[in-house]
Every structure is written in structure tokens, then in C-alpha cells.
Design a protein around this motif. Sequence first.
Motif, mmCIF file in Angstrom:
data_model
loop_
_atom_site.group_PDB
_atom_site.id
_atom_site.type_symbol
_atom_site.label_atom_id
_atom_site.label_comp_id
_atom_site.label_asym_id
_atom_site.label_seq_id
_atom_site.Cartn_x
_atom_site.Cartn_y
_atom_site.Cartn_z
ATOM 1 N N ASP A 169 37.288 98.124 60.945
ATOM 2 C CA ASP A 169 37.849 98.156 59.602
ATOM 3 C C ASP A 169 39.475 98.225 59.939
ATOM 4 O OD1 ASP A 169 38.138 98.874 56.977
ATOM 5 O OD2 ASP A 169 38.509 100.813 57.575
ATOM 6 N N LEU A 170 39.938 98.773 60.960
ATOM 7 C CA LEU A 170 41.173 99.201 61.204
ATOM 8 C C LEU A 170 41.955 97.644 61.479
ATOM 9 C CD1 LEU A 170 41.394 102.184 63.414
ATOM 10 C CD2 LEU A 170 41.865 101.976 60.847
ATOM 11 N N LEU A 171 41.360 96.860 62.375
ATOM 12 C CA LEU A 171 41.529 95.485 62.676
ATOM 13 C C LEU A 171 41.680 94.660 61.337
ATOM 14 C CD1 LEU A 171 39.495 94.584 65.724
ATOM 15 C CD2 LEU A 171 42.035 95.334 65.658
ATOM 16 N N ILE A 172 40.830 94.666 60.416
ATOM 17 C CA ILE A 172 40.879 93.990 59.415
ATOM 18 C C ILE A 172 42.109 94.517 58.376
ATOM 19 C CG2 ILE A 172 39.694 93.664 56.763
ATOM 20 C CD1 ILE A 172 37.011 93.971 58.377
ATOM 21 N N ARG A 173 42.354 95.895 58.283
ATOM 22 C CA ARG A 173 43.586 96.191 57.589
ATOM 23 C C ARG A 173 44.801 95.724 58.132
ATOM 24 N NH1 ARG A 173 42.553 102.897 57.142
ATOM 25 N NH2 ARG A 173 40.360 102.504 56.578
ATOM 26 N N ILE A 174 45.168 95.631 59.684
ATOM 27 C CA ILE A 174 46.026 95.099 60.196
ATOM 28 C C ILE A 174 46.421 93.515 59.824
ATOM 29 C CG2 ILE A 174 47.230 94.674 62.391
ATOM 30 C CD1 ILE A 174 46.044 97.074 63.497
ATOM 31 N N VAL A 175 45.229 93.026 59.903
ATOM 32 C CA VAL A 175 45.141 91.483 59.756
ATOM 33 C C VAL A 175 45.551 90.969 58.066
ATOM 34 C CG1 VAL A 175 43.842 89.306 59.500
ATOM 35 C CG2 VAL A 175 43.638 90.608 61.479
ATOM 36 N N LEU A 176 44.845 91.803 57.334
ATOM 37 C CA LEU A 176 45.149 91.732 55.874
ATOM 38 C C LEU A 176 46.765 92.105 55.363
ATOM 39 C CD1 LEU A 176 43.751 90.898 53.029
ATOM 40 C CD2 LEU A 176 43.052 93.437 52.912
ATOM 41 N N ALA A 177 47.157 93.010 56.036
ATOM 42 C CA ALA A 177 48.560 93.335 55.827
ATOM 43 C C ALA A 177 49.447 92.374 56.284
ATOM 44 C CB ALA A 177 48.843 94.598 56.630
ATOM 45 N N GLY A 178 49.132 91.624 57.292
ATOM 46 C CA GLY A 178 49.863 90.375 57.794
ATOM 47 C C GLY A 178 49.761 89.235 56.769
ATOM 48 N N VAL A 179 48.458 89.081 56.275
ATOM 49 C CA VAL A 179 48.213 87.927 55.264
ATOM 50 C C VAL A 179 49.045 88.191 54.077
ATOM 51 C CG1 VAL A 179 46.512 86.607 53.880
ATOM 52 C CG2 VAL A 179 46.311 87.180 56.390
ATOM 53 N N LEU A 180 48.949 89.352 53.625
ATOM 54 C CA LEU A 180 49.834 89.526 52.218
ATOM 55 C C LEU A 180 51.079 89.506 52.386
ATOM 56 C CD1 LEU A 180 47.564 92.554 50.920
ATOM 57 C CD2 LEU A 180 47.213 90.189 50.304
ATOM 58 N N GLY A 181 51.661 90.156 53.463
ATOM 59 C CA GLY A 181 53.015 89.946 53.982
ATOM 60 C C GLY A 181 53.634 88.619 53.920
ATOM 61 N N GLY A 182 52.621 87.725 54.561
ATOM 62 C CA GLY A 182 52.977 86.307 54.649
ATOM 63 C C GLY A 182 53.064 85.526 53.405
ATOM 64 N N LEU A 183 52.244 85.868 52.375
ATOM 65 C CA LEU A 183 52.412 85.442 51.113
ATOM 66 C C LEU A 183 53.787 85.510 50.357
ATOM 67 C CD1 LEU A 183 48.694 86.373 49.534
ATOM 68 C CD2 LEU A 183 49.414 84.176 50.381
ATOM 69 N N ILE A 184 54.188 86.888 50.563
ATOM 70 C CA ILE A 184 55.654 87.085 49.951
ATOM 71 C C ILE A 184 56.692 86.263 50.793
ATOM 72 C CG2 ILE A 184 57.280 88.878 49.484
ATOM 73 C CD1 ILE A 184 54.919 90.613 49.278
ATOM 74 N N GLY A 185 56.493 86.340 52.095
ATOM 75 C CA GLY A 185 57.407 85.405 53.240
ATOM 76 C C GLY A 185 57.406 83.946 52.618
ATOM 77 N N LEU A 186 56.220 83.359 52.322
ATOM 78 C CA LEU A 186 56.184 82.070 52.261
ATOM 79 C C LEU A 186 56.958 81.608 50.704
ATOM 80 C CD1 LEU A 186 54.725 79.416 53.007
ATOM 81 C CD2 LEU A 186 52.770 80.077 51.460
ATOM 82 N N GLU A 187 56.943 82.542 49.856
ATOM 83 C CA GLU A 187 57.803 82.365 48.672
ATOM 84 C C GLU A 187 59.481 82.393 49.041
ATOM 85 O OE1 GLU A 187 60.242 83.053 45.431
ATOM 86 O OE2 GLU A 187 59.814 84.475 46.908
ATOM 87 N N ARG A 188 59.650 83.589 49.772
ATOM 88 C CA ARG A 188 61.088 83.440 50.422
ATOM 89 C C ARG A 188 61.545 82.376 51.218
ATOM 90 N NH1 ARG A 188 64.172 85.898 47.779
ATOM 91 N NH2 ARG A 188 62.844 84.877 46.124
ATOM 92 N N GLN A 189 60.579 81.833 52.055
ATOM 93 C CA GLN A 189 60.955 80.612 53.015
ATOM 94 C C GLN A 189 61.100 79.324 52.342
ATOM 95 O OE1 GLN A 189 59.379 80.678 56.813
ATOM 96 N NE2 GLN A 189 59.370 78.487 57.189
ATOM 97 N N MET A 190 60.102 79.147 51.141
ATOM 98 C CA MET A 190 60.202 77.915 50.323
ATOM 99 C C MET A 190 61.628 78.218 49.725
ATOM 100 S SD MET A 190 56.367 77.762 48.753
ATOM 101 C CE MET A 190 57.059 76.613 47.689
#
Length: 218
Positions: A4-25
Motif C-alpha cells: 500500500d505504501l509503495l502504491i502511494r509513492i507511485v501514485l503521487a509521482g504519476v499525479l505530479g507528472g500530470l501537472i508537470g506534463l502540462e507545464r512542460q508542454m
Amino acid sequence: MTVDLLIRIVLAGVLGGLIGLERQMRAKEAGLRTHILVGIGSAMFMVVSKYGFADMLSSDHVALDPSRIAAQVVSGMGFLGAGTIIIQKQVVKGLTTAAGLWVTAAIGLVIGSGMYEIGLYGTVLALLVLETFRRISHLLIGKQHTLLVNLKPKSVPLVLLVLQRERIRYGHIAVVNRDPESGLCELSVEVTLSRRASTGQLYEKVMEVKGVSSLEMM
């Protein structure tokens, strides 16, 4: 628990990446990788803050504040956010990206604490503000630009008069970098252009002003 903790860390990275993708575009200062790392790091800090000292609680006279480490992420993000804010030729840039990093850190903390729904909701809301509201702002208000004009000092009022005639709203005005040899100075003007405004026509009108040497639009 570990899964469960590993899923939390991965999910946080994925959600942060969605915002980062918009900024990089948008070719902003902090992009995909930066936001992913902020999301992962924030989630890990929250996990450590919440569960990392469980073995110490069994000791006598030991009392721990589970929010102590996580609280430092909020202040620490201020330094990272400040690194994305730049001042170039009297123009401040990067405030939205800095705020995006701050929100990404909050999302990481929320996911790290196990509140998945709040983290997902926060991500969707952040993307809505960054993308949809940007389009609405450009549609209703117009797109902001900065005009950098190299010209003779006496030509400054004439350029401002051109903006008024073209019904272009302008804000902060600064005159800097006067060159003693050529007698030229640099005029910086923040303008708001509507969708109907023609940047090419504005360029031609400003360049027609006597004493104007060059024009750059940012």
C-alpha cells in the motif's frame, strides 16, 4: 502495508507528472521530471513522518509528532518554488509554475497519508485551473505579452500613443538600459492582446514610430 505504501509513492509521482506534463508542454521552468520528483519526495516524507518511527513509540517517555517531518515539506517547497521564479528585463516569470510545484507537494503529502480521493480531486482541479482557466482567461481578457522596444527616449510617448490608438491595454512600464553611445533606451511595456488583435499589425505600427530601432514581443 508495504504494498500500500509503495502504491502511494507511485501514485503521487504519476499525479505530479500530470501537472508537470502540462507545464512542460507550455515550455515552463519546471517540467515533467521535476513535478514527478516533487510528488514522490513529498509522499515519501509523509510516509516517514506518519509510519517511520513506529518502533520508537514502544519505548518509555517517547512521544512523537507524526506531522513534524511532513510540515517541513511546506516550507521547503518555498525554496524550490523560488528557483522557478525569474526576473528578466523587469518581467517576473514562473509564479504559476512555482504554485504548481507547491500544489504537487500538497498532492504528494495527501496521497502519502492515504487520502487517495482527495489527491485525485486535487490533481483534477489543478489541471482544470492550469488548462481550462487559461483558455477562458485568454478568451475573455486576452493574452499577456511584454513589448521590449529599443528607441530614442523622446519616442517613448509616441509608442504609448500608438497603443492607445490601437485600443491595447497596457500595464507596467519601465525604461531601462540607456546606451550613451547610440542614445537608445529600452522600453518595457506589459500589454494584453485580445484574440482579435493582430500582432503583425501592432509590430508594423510601433516600428513606424520615428526613433524606434527594434521591437521584441515576449
